[in-house]
Design an enzyme around this catalytic site. Structure first.
Site, PDB file in Angstrom:
ATOM      1  N   GLU A 125      -3.440 -16.870 -19.227  1.00  0.00           N
ATOM      2  CA  GLU A 125      -4.287 -16.193 -20.098  1.00  0.00           C
ATOM      3  C   GLU A 125      -3.292 -15.903 -21.433  1.00  0.00           C
ATOM      4  OE1 GLU A 125      -5.708 -12.567 -22.412  1.00  0.00           O
ATOM      5  OE2 GLU A 125      -3.855 -12.698 -21.472  1.00  0.00           O
TER       6      GLU A 125
ATOM      7  N   SER B  34      -9.188  -9.767 -30.147  1.00  0.00           N
ATOM      8  CA  SER B  34     -10.404 -10.700 -29.351  1.00  0.00           C
ATOM      9  C   SER B  34      -9.829 -10.849 -28.083  1.00  0.00           C
ATOM     10  CB  SER B  34     -10.676 -11.948 -30.268  1.00  0.00           C
ATOM     11  OG  SER B  34      -9.371 -12.502 -30.344  1.00  0.00           O
TER      12      SER B  34
ATOM     13  N   ASP C 146      -0.428  -5.415 -17.869  1.00  0.00           N
ATOM     14  CA  ASP C 146      -0.985  -6.737 -18.299  1.00  0.00           C
ATOM     15  C   ASP C 146      -0.481  -7.844 -17.630  1.00  0.00           C
ATOM     16  OD1 ASP C 146      -2.291  -8.332 -20.201  1.00  0.00           O
ATOM     17  OD2 ASP C 146      -0.827  -8.339 -21.520  1.00  0.00           O
TER      18      ASP C 146
ATOM     19  N   ASP D 170      -0.801 -14.105 -14.935  1.00  0.00           N
ATOM     20  CA  ASP D 170       0.505 -14.756 -15.706  1.00  0.00           C
ATOM     21  C   ASP D 170       0.909 -13.406 -16.569  1.00  0.00           C
ATOM     22  OD1 ASP D 170      -1.960 -15.009 -17.214  1.00  0.00           O
ATOM     23  OD2 ASP D 170      -0.783 -16.293 -18.524  1.00  0.00           O
TER      24      ASP D 170
ATOM     25  N   HIS E 123      -5.715 -11.560 -14.869  1.00  0.00           N
ATOM     26  CA  HIS E 123      -4.820 -12.609 -15.091  1.00  0.00           C
ATOM     27  C   HIS E 123      -3.623 -12.380 -14.474  1.00  0.00           C
ATOM     28  CE1 HIS E 123      -2.846 -11.469 -18.481  1.00  0.00           C
ATOM     29  NE2 HIS E 123      -3.649 -10.746 -19.042  1.00  0.00           N
TER      30      HIS E 123
END
Lengths: 478, 478
Positions: free
Chosen positions: A166, A417, A132, A100, A98
């Site tokens: 995300e 998760s 990230d 974002d 991702h």
């Protein structure tokens, strides 16, 4: 393959400054998906990513996802899907990431400007999105470029799926993946996601399991409006009193869930599985360091890992509607909503969990003999995921780790998760591998997020090496 | 006296439009003490009030209270103290009120502009501060003016104390009253406060008791920072779990306080006192209407009134530090602070209450065998107050009510606290009477606050009549 990898690795090393500069340019775009005002930056980040891919000769499509639910004035940022190679003789690997990021501002306590990649003497590259997930996403691009410049044939057909929402619940993505499973993603042989972290800081891992999460709201209401405790204390039944009495019966201090029947849904622990935990590179000091305290439930590593990965847990997150500010307010809240969630594991079916929760909460409320009203609802449920770590997708990745890092990876699960994992598995029917680049100290959602230079550069090698091994890994079982 | 009162009453009636206009001008000044930006309006209101008093020939002083604690950039609004008459032959009555108001804005749901006095066909005069406490404060001024215009001699020396911070904790007032008790307020014979409400809408009352309030913070902390429930659920002891388990053991659904020893501190109910409750003009429908529901603890009037007035209650107001927004957040809060308070009654000494609370909470926490840390502190304590309703201050007021309203007032207590009451009693050593002007439906701190025209005009008569009766009431006992 060894010669090819040597050339590829050497090329990665010689391009490393270029790759770090690419990460610097990505970090400089504040693509915060949770901030409406930053939406143009998220779109700009997607455009930049698509352009970088095009420059590498990758076929790219920017797919719109429509308006953002509940914020119809906002377009969702596009999903960037891309294909590199379409040789029928080669395996096709679908990778996800991702573009974002989480919110960040200097005022939150960052030591450096969050949107300026800042490298310290230890090689820590600070910047929002560094680990990230801009570092890993660019890892795939960098691997392509290093192959091209090294003149090494790319070993697989690479399908890419990079989303821009995300950090805000991957709005619209599930439907998109399901719709494209038999179209753009149709010839996928295996899936690889690089969007998680090593368990510690020294040893790489492959991740084959995630817990699910069922999140509940427990609402108690009575009077038509908030009351003054001086005037009504002692004469009105108070919703907050009822709420804490029910919440208090959900779980105990040592994490034991008090809802009957829930434990029986959990897959029994086999001797084989039990034996796995001893070898994992993790110790109690790692936990104490993350907690910043010694307030652990268990005192040993195996129980701690099992509690995190393979047993359910119940957390009470908070209460909506009560007095939550500093200071004192003598209010009797008229309606309070307790929030709690259960982390679920094999073989807990979310609907069974719901049934047991609703019944138990109702029984507890019944016992109070209260005139207030109680309503317990599921806010959302994401199912747990467990893949087979014996699948060729994992064994290939394991070889790649050994080649790059000189050590066998730990096979780990995670307590949290990553819902897209299960979506890809279910939509494509293929094995999904989680192959992390960063380490446990990267602080993905915190201030001073970083990616170590070493993890980035070796990580690029790892992603490339994985594609070589997975291209040739024999099919043993799934 | 009867003739004098008749002339005074007639004058009040003929000046009623003028008095309503005075209230209109007062309401137009948004003297919101809780809003820093409105501080100049609070000061302006004080100036206006002082000027109105001066126009009536009253000696006025504006006394500064210094800087606002914790907001050193803000001056506290002055206390307006005033004297009307200094005839040694007359009794001296000290009256208190406040010229600041609660916050209000049209957006909160007001049907009319909150700072424009708006009178409907039922004679309801809507406006912030109309009943709390500008109407009653102006009541004293209006009574003076009507005496002057009717040519009726003022029956007492009137001392006035009007503050501008009542809605923000009466910052600085206690020290001021204590300091002036033997100075400006030295010749006080009795005190009268008009800043509360009738129990219902039809029957006037005199109030002789208030509950106290001891407010506690119960802090549980563990990890050094908030944790992600996916990563740490099941491995860390969660402060929120411990907190709800302790809060759940404080009180039950029917308001029974579970802290041992607390009930024993409460003054026993005598047959004489018990007999009083039956006659009070109150019924369960009044309670249900205020609650907007039937979620009462008791089903009969006597028990309800006793629970409100003469028994302690414990309310859990909220939790600071947990997730309190709408939606879902999978946080394990690192530090949570539960807020609860106990409404206290005779003969509960605040220090005894503290001792029992601290011991019980510690014992409860001990039982959890938690590694987290617990800290319970008192935020503030205000003591209960009960006066003798047989004192001449009360019997005089009772006669005044009968004269103006044609009915004996109910003798009531209140569940809430008006801390200044006890301060005046302790500082002056004199009897304090609470003599309300408005009714239970005035909505003092709510939207659409109002004062009925009838309560205002008859209330002016009542305050004036009270001064006549109290001037001559024989001293029977104290």
């Amino acid at each position: 393959m060894d010669t090819q990898l040597d050339s590829f690795f050497a090329q990665v090393d010689s391009l490393s400054d270029h790759f770090i500069d690419r990460l610097r340019r990505a970090v400089a775009i504040p693509s915060i998906s949770a901030d409406d005002a930053r939406r143009p930056d998220v779109v700009r980040m997607g455009d930049w990513l698509a352009h970088e891919l095009e420059k590498l000769g990758v076929e790219v499509e920017k797919r719109p996802l429509g308006k953002q639910p509940h914020k119809e004035y906002l377009d969702l940022p596009p999903v960037i899907i891309a294909r590199y190679g379409s040789n029928k003789e080669k395996r096709t690997i679908l990778v996800y990431g991702h573009y974002d990021v989480q919110p960040a501002s200097k005022e939150d306590g960052w030591a450096s400007e969050p949107f300026e990649l800042t490298i310290d003497s230890k090689g820590r590259m600070f910047g929002r999105g560094s680990t990230d997930d801009k570092g890993p996403v660019l890892g795939w691009l960098n691997a392509i470029e290093a192959h091209q410049k090294a003149g090494v044939e790319f070993p697989v057909n690479l399908l890419m799926c990079f989303e821009g929402m995300e950090e805000y619940g991957s709005e619209g993505l599930d439907e998109f993946i399901e719709a494209e499973a038999k179209k753009f993603f149709a010839d996928t042989d295996a899936v690889c996601i690089s969007d998680n972290y090593w368990l510690g800081t020294e040893k790489p891992c492959l991740t084959y399991g995630l817990r699910g999460c069922s999140y509940y709201s427990l609402e108690i209401s009575g009077p038509a409006q908030d009351l003054h405790s001086g005037v009504f204390g002692g004469t009105a039944q108070e919703p907050m009193t009822d709420l804490v009495r029910i919440l208090a019966n959900l779980v105990d201090t040592n994490g034991k869930i008090l809802i009957p029947g829930l434990a029986e849904l959990v897959a029994p622990l086999s001797e084989e599985e039990k034996a796995l935990y001893g070898d994992i590179a993790f110790n109690m000091e790692n936990l104490y360091e993350s907690l910043g305290s010694k307030t652990s439930i268990h005192d040993d590593k195996e129980k701690t890992l099992m509690a995190r990965w393979r047993y359910p847990s119940l957390s009470i997150h908070g209460v909506e509607g009560c007095f939550s500010q500093p200071g004192a307010k003598t209010v009797i809240p008229a309606k309070v909503i307790g929030k709690f969630s259960i982390r679920t594991v094999p073989n807990m079916e979310p609907k069974d969990v719901d049934r047991l929760v609703f019944k138990y909460v109702s029984d507890q409320f019944e016992k109070l003999k209260s005139k207030n009203k109680m309503n317990c609802t599921l806010q959302h449920a994401g199912k747990w995921w467990v893949a087979s770590p014996k699948h060729w997708n994992f064994t290939a990745a394991s070889r790649a780790v050994e080649r790059v890092w000189g050590t066998q990876p730990d096979l780990t699960r995670e307590g949290g998760s990553i819902p897209v994992t299960l979506t890809f598995e279910q939509a494509t029917g293929k094995n999904v591998l989680l192959l992390p680049m960063g380490s446990s100290t990267d602080g993905a959602h915190s201030i001073n997020e970083k990616l170590d230079r070493k993890n980035y550069i070796e990580g690029i090698k790892l992603l490339g090496a994985y594609l070589h091994y997975v291209a040739h890994e024999p099919i043993i079982n799934t």
